[in-house]
Design a protein around this motif. Structure first.
Motif, PDB file in Angstrom:
ATOM      1  N   UNK A 171      71.774 -56.907   0.063  1.00  0.00           N
ATOM      2  CA  UNK A 171      72.358 -58.236   0.290  1.00  0.00           C
ATOM      3  C   UNK A 171      72.701 -58.914  -1.033  1.00  0.00           C
ATOM      4  N   UNK A 172      71.796 -58.784  -2.008  1.00  0.00           N
ATOM      5  CA  UNK A 172      72.014 -59.432  -3.302  1.00  0.00           C
ATOM      6  C   UNK A 172      73.162 -58.780  -4.066  1.00  0.00           C
ATOM      7  N   UNK A 173      73.203 -57.440  -4.044  1.00  0.00           N
ATOM      8  CA  UNK A 173      74.255 -56.700  -4.744  1.00  0.00           C
ATOM      9  C   UNK A 173      75.195 -56.088  -3.700  1.00  0.00           C
ATOM     10  N   UNK A 174      75.913 -56.963  -3.025  1.00  0.00           N
ATOM     11  CA  UNK A 174      76.821 -56.555  -1.934  1.00  0.00           C
ATOM     12  C   UNK A 174      77.944 -55.666  -2.484  1.00  0.00           C
ATOM     13  N   UNK A 175      78.534 -54.820  -1.638  1.00  0.00           N
ATOM     14  CA  UNK A 175      79.572 -53.882  -2.118  1.00  0.00           C
ATOM     15  C   UNK A 175      80.839 -54.601  -2.585  1.00  0.00           C
ATOM     16  N   UNK A 176      81.380 -54.133  -3.726  1.00  0.00           N
ATOM     17  CA  UNK A 176      82.582 -54.755  -4.295  1.00  0.00           C
ATOM     18  C   UNK A 176      83.632 -53.724  -4.741  1.00  0.00           C
ATOM     19  N   UNK A 177      83.316 -52.435  -4.679  1.00  0.00           N
ATOM     20  CA  UNK A 177      84.250 -51.443  -5.204  1.00  0.00           C
ATOM     21  C   UNK A 177      85.593 -51.473  -4.470  1.00  0.00           C
ATOM     22  N   UNK A 178      85.564 -51.778  -3.174  1.00  0.00           N
ATOM     23  CA  UNK A 178      86.816 -51.843  -2.403  1.00  0.00           C
ATOM     24  C   UNK A 178      87.756 -52.918  -2.955  1.00  0.00           C
ATOM     25  N   UNK A 179      87.172 -53.969  -3.588  1.00  0.00           N
ATOM     26  CA  UNK A 179      88.000 -55.022  -4.185  1.00  0.00           C
ATOM     27  C   UNK A 179      88.799 -54.476  -5.374  1.00  0.00           C
ATOM     28  N   UNK A 180      88.186 -53.530  -6.105  1.00  0.00           N
ATOM     29  CA  UNK A 180      88.890 -52.930  -7.242  1.00  0.00           C
ATOM     30  C   UNK A 180      90.166 -52.220  -6.787  1.00  0.00           C
ATOM     31  N   UNK A 181      90.099 -51.524  -5.666  1.00  0.00           N
ATOM     32  CA  UNK A 181      91.292 -50.841  -5.144  1.00  0.00           C
ATOM     33  C   UNK A 181      92.388 -51.851  -4.791  1.00  0.00           C
ATOM     34  N   UNK A 182      91.998 -52.979  -4.185  1.00  0.00           N
ATOM     35  CA  UNK A 182      92.982 -54.012  -3.837  1.00  0.00           C
ATOM     36  C   UNK A 182      93.649 -54.589  -5.087  1.00  0.00           C
ATOM     37  N   UNK A 183      92.859 -54.843  -6.123  1.00  0.00           N
ATOM     38  CA  UNK A 183      93.394 -55.471  -7.336  1.00  0.00           C
ATOM     39  C   UNK A 183      94.190 -54.492  -8.188  1.00  0.00           C
ATOM     40  N   UNK A 184      93.756 -53.247  -8.211  1.00  0.00           N
ATOM     41  CA  UNK A 184      94.384 -52.259  -9.098  1.00  0.00           C
ATOM     42  C   UNK A 184      95.696 -51.740  -8.525  1.00  0.00           C
ATOM     43  N   UNK A 185      95.741 -51.508  -7.216  1.00  0.00           N
ATOM     44  CA  UNK A 185      96.924 -50.903  -6.584  1.00  0.00           C
ATOM     45  C   UNK A 185      97.593 -51.972  -5.719  1.00  0.00           C
ATOM     46  N   UNK A 186      98.699 -52.497  -6.234  1.00  0.00           N
ATOM     47  CA  UNK A 186      99.288 -53.721  -5.687  1.00  0.00           C
ATOM     48  C   UNK A 186      99.997 -53.523  -4.350  1.00  0.00           C
ATOM     49  N   UNK A 187     100.813 -52.451  -4.241  1.00  0.00           N
ATOM     50  CA  UNK A 187     101.567 -52.257  -3.000  1.00  0.00           C
ATOM     51  C   UNK A 187     100.717 -51.524  -1.959  1.00  0.00           C
ATOM     52  N   UNK A 188     101.108 -51.652  -0.701  1.00  0.00           N
ATOM     53  CA  UNK A 188     100.365 -51.004   0.388  1.00  0.00           C
ATOM     54  C   UNK A 188     100.373 -49.484   0.230  1.00  0.00           C
ATOM     55  N   UNK A 189     101.542 -48.936  -0.165  1.00  0.00           N
ATOM     56  CA  UNK A 189     101.651 -47.479  -0.336  1.00  0.00           C
ATOM     57  C   UNK A 189     100.727 -46.980  -1.439  1.00  0.00           C
ATOM     58  N   UNK A 190     100.730 -47.676  -2.579  1.00  0.00           N
ATOM     59  CA  UNK A 190      99.876 -47.275  -3.703  1.00  0.00           C
ATOM     60  C   UNK A 190      98.396 -47.348  -3.314  1.00  0.00           C
ATOM     61  N   UNK A 191      98.034 -48.432  -2.634  1.00  0.00           N
ATOM     62  CA  UNK A 191      96.642 -48.632  -2.233  1.00  0.00           C
ATOM     63  C   UNK A 191      96.183 -47.531  -1.284  1.00  0.00           C
ATOM     64  N   UNK A 192      97.015 -47.193  -0.308  1.00  0.00           N
ATOM     65  CA  UNK A 192      96.648 -46.166   0.669  1.00  0.00           C
ATOM     66  C   UNK A 192      96.519 -44.797  -0.004  1.00  0.00           C
ATOM     67  N   UNK A 193      97.470 -44.482  -0.894  1.00  0.00           N
ATOM     68  CA  UNK A 193      97.404 -43.190  -1.595  1.00  0.00           C
ATOM     69  C   UNK A 193      96.137 -43.097  -2.448  1.00  0.00           C
ATOM     70  N   UNK A 194      95.826 -44.191  -3.150  1.00  0.00           N
ATOM     71  CA  UNK A 194      94.655 -44.193  -4.030  1.00  0.00           C
ATOM     72  C   UNK A 194      93.363 -44.063  -3.228  1.00  0.00           C
ATOM     73  N   UNK A 195      93.302 -44.766  -2.101  1.00  0.00           N
ATOM     74  CA  UNK A 195      92.075 -44.700  -1.308  1.00  0.00           C
ATOM     75  C   UNK A 195      91.892 -43.331  -0.659  1.00  0.00           C
ATOM     76  N   UNK A 196      93.005 -42.724  -0.237  1.00  0.00           N
ATOM     77  CA  UNK A 196      92.934 -41.358   0.295  1.00  0.00           C
ATOM     78  C   UNK A 196      92.486 -40.376  -0.780  1.00  0.00           C
ATOM     79  N   UNK A 197      93.035 -40.526  -1.986  1.00  0.00           N
ATOM     80  CA  UNK A 197      92.631 -39.655  -3.098  1.00  0.00           C
ATOM     81  C   UNK A 197      91.156 -39.825  -3.408  1.00  0.00           C
ATOM     82  N   UNK A 198      90.698 -41.079  -3.387  1.00  0.00           N
ATOM     83  CA  UNK A 198      89.286 -41.352  -3.625  1.00  0.00           C
ATOM     84  C   UNK A 198      88.407 -40.661  -2.587  1.00  0.00           C
ATOM     85  N   UNK A 199      88.748 -40.836  -1.316  1.00  0.00           N
ATOM     86  CA  UNK A 199      87.940 -40.259  -0.235  1.00  0.00           C
ATOM     87  C   UNK A 199      87.940 -38.732  -0.301  1.00  0.00           C
TER      88      UNK A 199
END
Length: 560
Positions: free
Chosen positions: A349-377
């Protein structure tokens, strides 16, 4: 049969060659010298010798590490053929083969060092027959390479002050600063990667390595000193192709990293061959790791990456949090709390997850974000399965990197393998890292979507080619790790050299058998093998189990 397959085509050389070499080398048990064994070895040896005449040298280099690991084979006739193959490779492809045999030339093992010396003598004889003046060229190349590598080892072992972050070669290490225009390639993955021809025709004319490999021109004056325990140094090498960064790492047996990266390269080929893996572009991010002697080496610096720890810390700053909670007070709390599951829940609870925010900030367009998250997974899933098979540990937030251009996961510092983590004061019980930040970054389906499917594909591929994969790791039996030799010496100081060798071999064989069992679906404490799906499910549950996470050491940060 494997020899016939290679005679008739090299399409499956990465499968056939390791299996053939394993059968050839294992025909004789080093502790069994019966007449029947000798006859079998002699027959196989003749078959392999005839194959040496027919196959281009570069085809044997598919298994160059396998060959180098057996330069001290117990059978003199087998050893002679191995020397001949390695010498031929040095003669024709010195630039690439040097980086595979350099650790043997500097080995603390007298037998290995003498074998390497004999191979170079054979290579010079071979060069003399091929072309006039080639012997002198080979001798000069070896001299330059030996001198450069000895300077690099000295640099790695150079003591630095506690607060020093830089060295300057001109003042601190002038001999390396004076290096100019060496006829030696920079040992990066792209220069060392072997490429087989697409067809069986014109085999002798094929060039298996890149023609435009970057050569060492000079080393930049400034050397960065990393602040980890062994103080590795980052050097920058200039070439006509630009600049290349390498990490000089002392006090570490890089043969572990080297073997695992070779293992990963083989898995990449298997995934590319598999229709499901190829369609999803499944792969492991690899790089070169070159052992220069038994306790030091060079590692290719991976560009465009940063640690998981840095990216997560960056996302916590807007919430007024610094770092990832590894202050001294946290260490005391983690070590002294009786109700660990409750503490972990509070920390989540104190150190809640934030890594998903990095993907939103780093990859601006929907296509870039989806590709990056798929590559990550996908890259996370593939390496999670591979790590669980070879017992890869120490996966704290500084040893997992993310590529900020693609979202790929890159694992570094691979020396904690073969379940070494279980021997720590706080045993590492999880098969891979699957903490809340990684889970949330996988998306709304968490591990039930892309991650699980890729895990199942990867495990199926690993299990279907287990013999080939185990043969890649068999080099550890015959070129054992330094830590195993030290363990054997501690085990019984009065034991003879032969008895210690047996202990080391038994350690390696025991590890290989465990890997084989896992690749059959047989997990620890289970009598019956699991299906691929069942095995993946078991591993995910073990990786996310609270009872396992609460046993991890505090520096692993299981709440992150």
């Amino acid at each position: 049969q494997y020899g016939n397959a290679l005679r008739n085509g090299i399409r499956h050389a990465f499968h056939s060659m390791p299996r053939m070499l394993t059968l050839w080398f294992s025909a004789r048990d080093p502790f069994d010298d019966g007449p029947d064994v000798a006859a079998v070895v002699s027959s196989i040896n003749k078959s392999v010798s005839s194959l040496v005449e027919k196959l281009p040298t570069y085809v044997w280099m598919v298994c160059k590490s396998h060959l180098v690991s057996r330069i001290c084979h117990a059978d003199a006739k087998v050893r002679k053929v191995v020397w001949r193959i390695v010498a031929s490779a040095l003669c024709q492809y010195f630039q690439q083969m040097w980086w595979s045999i350099v650790s043997s030339t500097n080995s603390d093992n007298r037998e290995r060092k003498e074998a390497a010396s004999n191979i170079f003598a054979t290579a010079e004889q071979c060069a003399q027959k091929l072309r006039k003046g080639m012997r002198q060229e080979l001798a000069m190349q070896k001299t330059n390479a030996v001198e450069f590598c000895s300077l690099i080892v000295e640099l790695g072992n150079k003591k630095v002050g506690k607060g020093d972050r830089h060295l300057y070669l001109k003042s601190d290490f002038p001999r390396l600063a004076d290096v100019r225009d060496l006829n030696l390639i920079i040992p990066v993955q792209s220069a060392l990667e072997l490429r087989l021809p697409a067809s069986h025709t014109h085999l002798s004319e094929h060039n298996p390595f890149r023609e435009d490999c970057a050569m060492i021109n000079s080393v930049e004056d400034r050397v960065d000193v990393m602040q980890s325990l062994v103080k590795p140094k980052k050097i920058t090498i200039r070439s006509s192709h630009g600049k290349y960064e390498l990490l000089v790492k002392p006090n570490d047996d890089l043969r572990k990293d080297h073997r695992l990266l070779e293992f990963n390269s083989m898995i990449n080929r298997l995934l590319l061959r598999d229709p499901e893996g190829r369609r999803r572009h499944l792969h492991i991010r690899t790089y070169s790791a070159i052992p220069l002697d038994d306790t030091s080496g060079l590692i290719e610096w991976v560009p465009n990456v940063n640690t998981l720890r840095n990216y997560i810390s960056e996302q916590y700053r807007p919430f007024g949090k610094n770092g990832i909670g590894l202050e001294k007070r946290m260490q005391k709390k983690w070590e002294n709390t009786p109700n660990m599951p409750e503490l972990l829940r509070q920390l989540h609870k104190e150190w809640f997850p934030v890594l998903h925010r990095w993907f939103f900030k780093r990859f601006k367009s929907c296509d870039e974000w989806l590709r990056a998250r798929l590559s990550f997974a996908r890259t996370a899933a593939v390496m999670s399965m591979v790590g669980s098979v070879v017992g890869l540990g120490d996966r704290h937030c500084d040893n997992i990197l993310l590529d900020h251009t693609t979202g790929d996961v890159v694992h570094v510092d691979l020396n904690c393998i073969f379940w070494k983590g279980l021997t720590f004061a706080s045993p590492e019980c999880v098969p891979f890292r699957m903490t809340q930040n990684i889970v949330e970054a996988l998306g709304v389906t968490k591990w039930e979507g892309v991650f699980r499917k890729v895990c199942e594909i990867t495990m199926r591929v690993l299990r279907s080619d287990r013999e080939t994969l185990v043969s890649v790791l068999e080099t550890l039996v015959h070129d054992p790790l330094v830590e195993w030799i030290k363990q054997a010496q501690k085990h019984d100081k009065r034991a003879s050299e032969e008895d210690r060798k047996k202990v080391v071999v038994e350690t390696a064989v025991r590890i290989l058998r465990r890997i084989e069992r896992i690749l059959r679906g047989q997990m620890e404490s289970m009598q019956l093998p699991l299906s691929v799906e069942g095995q993946v499910d078991y591993l995910i549950k073990e990786a996310t189990a609270v009872k396992n996470l609460t046993r991890m050491y505090v520096g692993w940060a299981p709440w992150i």
